[in-house]
Motif scaffolding. Structure first.
Motif, short mmCIF file in Angstrom:
data_model
loop_
_atom_site.label_atom_id
_atom_site.label_comp_id
_atom_site.label_asym_id
_atom_site.label_seq_id
_atom_site.Cartn_x
_atom_site.Cartn_y
_atom_site.Cartn_z
N ARG A 54 -24.24 -4.70 -26.90
CA ARG A 54 -23.32 -5.61 -25.92
C ARG A 54 -22.66 -5.13 -24.69
O ARG A 54 -22.19 -5.80 -23.92
N PHE A 55 -22.95 -3.59 -24.64
CA PHE A 55 -22.41 -2.98 -23.32
C PHE A 55 -23.59 -3.35 -22.30
O PHE A 55 -23.10 -3.46 -21.29
N LEU A 58 -22.81 -6.53 -20.66
CA LEU A 58 -21.67 -6.71 -19.61
C LEU A 58 -22.27 -6.01 -18.45
O LEU A 58 -22.10 -6.40 -17.17
N ALA A 59 -23.33 -4.89 -18.69
CA ALA A 59 -23.83 -4.18 -17.39
C ALA A 59 -24.74 -4.94 -16.53
O ALA A 59 -24.91 -4.94 -15.43
N ARG A 65 -30.78 -9.18 -13.64
CA ARG A 65 -30.87 -8.76 -14.93
C ARG A 65 -30.40 -9.56 -16.22
O ARG A 65 -30.84 -9.43 -17.28
N PHE A 253 -14.81 -12.62 -32.45
CA PHE A 253 -15.73 -11.70 -31.54
C PHE A 253 -14.96 -11.26 -30.35
O PHE A 253 -15.25 -10.14 -29.58
N GLY A 255 -12.02 -9.41 -29.56
CA GLY A 255 -10.81 -8.92 -30.31
C GLY A 255 -9.90 -8.33 -29.15
O GLY A 255 -10.14 -8.62 -28.03
N ASP A 257 -8.91 -5.06 -28.51
CA ASP A 257 -9.49 -3.90 -27.85
C ASP A 257 -11.01 -4.29 -27.36
O ASP A 257 -11.25 -3.58 -26.36
N SER A 258 -11.62 -4.82 -28.02
CA SER A 258 -13.18 -5.07 -27.59
C SER A 258 -13.80 -6.49 -27.91
O SER A 258 -13.37 -7.08 -28.57
N TYR A 260 -17.13 -8.56 -28.62
CA TYR A 260 -18.44 -8.36 -29.04
C TYR A 260 -19.40 -9.35 -28.58
O TYR A 260 -19.63 -10.32 -28.99
#
Lengths: 297, 429
Positions: A54-55, A58-59, A65, A253, A255, A257-258, A260
């Motif tokens: 998941r990171f 985002l990246a 890409r 998904f 949330g 704090d995060s 997904y």
């Protein structure tokens, strides 16, 4: 004379043809660019759903890409399949499909009947009713949502499938759309059927409806998209997962704090399939309905 | 004979079903969270049911971004749950509106005695000083740094809250970092959370407080003259300058630039929850520091999602028992700890080496006792936070900070006036 004319016209035709060709090329390039802009978010969604991290999703955002996956995996789809909550993802999908099919089916029947009566019925005050229907169309859904919540809760409808279907069956826009379509069909059709002794329902069912496939397709697709994308309404009127649709499930998904992104993308890709299928099934009539409306202007 | 037998069987079945239904106590628990959180609460509900026969716990999930709408709908439909999760700064509004009941008589004494001071503050209604909500956790915001970058610019690394960077130091480091190779943005202030979450008020509010002002005067409950005071304008102008200088990660870049490949952001002004994901990616390269002191004193936020029992609950005793059970549940605690949950109970702090002395987040725990300032415990808070968020957004998009804060202060005071000063708050003046 004709020889002279021919010899004169030949040098002029070339630039005209070449200009037309250039115009067509520019037109094709423009269409291609527009198509690319429209398709790219969907493509990005599918590509992101095949990424495992998941990171990384985002990246990759903000660069090319985002449109490429070097190591595709179906893990996100598997995880979505077993995702938490009382019910499995398949059940949310089933809930959404049930709500979609029922709302679209009932919507086509109810709105077309109302449109037909407004166009050809013998009810007194048809013009006034039509004006009210058009006036209702301009009221935004958001402004009536809370009173509607109170009504359905007092009717004991909360946390059911019915509460997500019944309020959205009748629609002023679709009644008007059917009315407009029926009103443009020749009156002779109605008169001939009446002479043959057909009842008003028979005329509606056996003559006018079969001729109205473009309107049916348009209403089906628009109702389908609207129903499929319902988010706030199901949250407000459902308490448990029993009748909740897939759009609400996807929100899990996102949330506090995060987020997904991987699973959200996979779930969104899955969510896209049925509505895409609906569009493809009705595409021919849908397009012809829009073209027809434009020509009739 | 056959008919009589059938009738008596049906009657017996109906009676036993009715008796069973009458014996079962159903409580509804409304909450938010991500998939793992939803599963954790579901597991607690099942464990509670197993331990308390005759109790049925029905969980009501509402997505984080639509939680307030769901709550409003529940209020209007007279369908408030028995237990609800709520964001601490909204507590005053909910109590003032009459939705919640004091929770002290309903919660196990050992749990009440276990609460940290900050946890008590976040669940207390300032008018009657009674406790209305309780949580396992609290929260804070710290300054995360990339050790490699900080060493390269020769930055001083604070080791305690008293040692925090001053504004001059902080802005000096931002400037140096902006010129350092490999650093795309000196700081991530998590604009990626968007402008519809509580983040802006929660994380940026303390910058105002540290600068010597506040969102509202907490004695007169007037915002004009406080939110638009020179100190606040100066603080917002300072943040606007960081954005204008290109020092801040833009909203479109997401929320992981601090630990993304090649570490484009050198610092991160982030919540305690950010530690788990950042540390997993950066290992020993991450440094946890207190929030800088922008004025004479330090300030940090607190408050998080906590649990309350509603006034309309038919089984408040069972609801309170459920909350106590959840806060003590081992598996639930393990789950919260896995997300680097910031302890709100002393026993949970003892189980959290991350926040203990010598732990990587010890400085975050130290902040709570030294610099934490709760968001205004006032019924107008929903308007306060919404108006402030708008003002910050406007300033970050190039608007005039003074005009933006003045408009926000006016909006807040209008709401207070419309509600006659939210008595008895107004009466206390």
């Amino acid at each position: 004379m004709s020889d002279i004319a021919l010899s004169v016209s030949q040098p002029n035709e070339k630039p005209v043809r070449s200009a037309a060709r250039t115009f067509r090329t520019i037109q094709t390039v423009c269409i291609f660019i527009v198509a690319l802009v429209i398709i790219s978010p969907l493509f990005l969604l599918v590509v992101a759903s095949l990424k495992d991290d998941r990171f990384q999703i985002l990246a990759d955002m903000g660069s090319f890409r985002a449109f490429w996956v070097s190591d595709p995996t179906l893990n996100n789809f598997k995880e979505v399949g077993h995702f938490s909550g009382e019910l499995a993802f398949g059940r949310y999908l089933f809930n959404s499909l049930l709500i979609l099919v029922t709302t679209v089916g009932a919507g086509v029947i109810v709105n077309s009947m109302a449109g037909f009566v407004l166009a050809w019925g013998t009810v007194k005050g048809r013009a006034a009713i039509l004006s009210i229907v058009i006036a209702l169309y301009v009221i935004p859904q958001e402004s009536i949502i809370m009173p509607l919540v109170i009504m359905v809760s007092r009717a004991g409808m909360t946390d059911t499938f019915a509460v997500q279907i019944v309020p959205w069956i009748a629609s002023p826009l679709y009644i008007f759309l059917f009315y407009q379509f029926f009103a443009q069909l020749p009156k002779e059709l109605l008169e001939a059927a009446q002479i043959d002794g057909a009842s008003i329902f028979r005329i509606y069912r056996s003559i006018f409806m079969p001729l109205s496939l473009p309107a049916v397709a348009t209403v089906s697709i628009l109702t389908g998209i609207e129903t499929w994308n319902q988010y706030l309404w199901p949250i407000l009127v459902t308490q448990t997962d029993y009748a909740r649709p897939i759009a609400v499930a996807i929100a899990t998904f996102f949330g506090q704090d995060s987020i997904y992104w991987d699973r959200a993308m996979a779930a969104s890709a899955l969510m896209m399939i049925p509505i895409l299928g609906l569009y493809l099934a009705f595409q021919r009539w849908f397009v012809s309905s829009f073209v027809g409306s434009a020509v009739k202007g | 004979m056959g008919n009589r037998l059938l009738s008596s069987l049906i009657l017996t079945a109906a009676m036993s079903a009715t008796a069973q239904a009458a014996d079962t106590k159903v409580i509804h628990v409304m909450h938010q969270g991500d998939p793992a959180g939803v599963a954790a609460i579901g597991a607690v509900a099942k464990a509670f049911e197993a331990e308390n026969p005759g109790v049925d716990v029905e969980t009501i999930y509402a997505p984080h971004d639509a939680y307030n709408e769901k709550f409003s709908a529940a209020v209007m439909a007279n369908q408030l749950p028995d237990v609800m999760e709520l964001d601490a700064p909204f507590l005053a509004n909910y109590v003032w509106s009459g939705y919640l009941q004091p929770i002290k008589p309903l919660i196990d004494k050992d749990v009440l005695d276990d609460m940290t001071n900050s946890n008590i503050v976040q669940g207390t209604y300032p008018v009657d000083k009674d406790l209305y909500a309780i949580g396992l956790t609290d929260s804070t915001v710290v300054l995360y740094g990339n050790r490699k970058y900080l060493e390269e610019i020769g930055a001083r690394i604070p080791t305690s809250v008293d040692d925090a960077w001053t504004r001059e130091e902080f802005e000096g480091y931002l400037e140096k970092l902006s010129k350092l190779d490999g650093v795309k943005w000196p700081i991530d202030t998590f604009r990626g959370y968007g402008i519809k979450t509580e983040w802006i008020t929660y994380a940026y509010g303390p910058i105002l407080q540290s600068s010597g002002c506040d969102l509202i005067d907490r004695t007169t409950w007037k915002s004009a003259g406080t939110l638009d005071a020179d100190a606040c304008v100066e603080a917002l102008t300072m943040m606007q300058t960081w954005v204008k200088n290109g020092w801040v990660v833009p909203q479109s870049a997401g929320t992981n630039q601090f630990y993304a490949e090649n570490n484009p952001a050198a610092l991160a002004l982030g919540g305690h929850w950010f530690y788990a994901e950042a540390a997993a990616a950066m290992k020993d390269d991450i440094v946890v520091m207190p929030l800088p002191k922008f004025g004479a004193k330090g300030a940090s936020p607190n408050g998080t999602w906590i649990w309350a029992v509603t006034k309309t609950s038919e089984h408040p005793d069972v609801a309170g028992k459920f909350v106590s059970f959840m806060l003590k549940d081992k598996e639930y605690r393990t789950f919260i700890a896995s997300k680097s949950g910031y302890p709100g109970l002393k026993s949970f702090a003892a189980e959290s080496p991350l926040y203990a002395a010598g732990g990587a987040m010890a400085i975050a725990y130290e902040q709570a006792s030294k610099t934490a300032i709760a968001r205004p415990p006032y019924p107008a808070y929903p308007t306060i936070t919404s108006a402030f968020m708008q003002a910050v957004d406007e300033a970050f998009n190039g608007g005039d900070p003074k005009a933006a804060l003045t408009a926000a202060a006016e909006k807040i005071d209008e709401d207070i006036e419309d509600n006659d000063g939210y008595p008895p708050f107004g009466d206390q003046q």
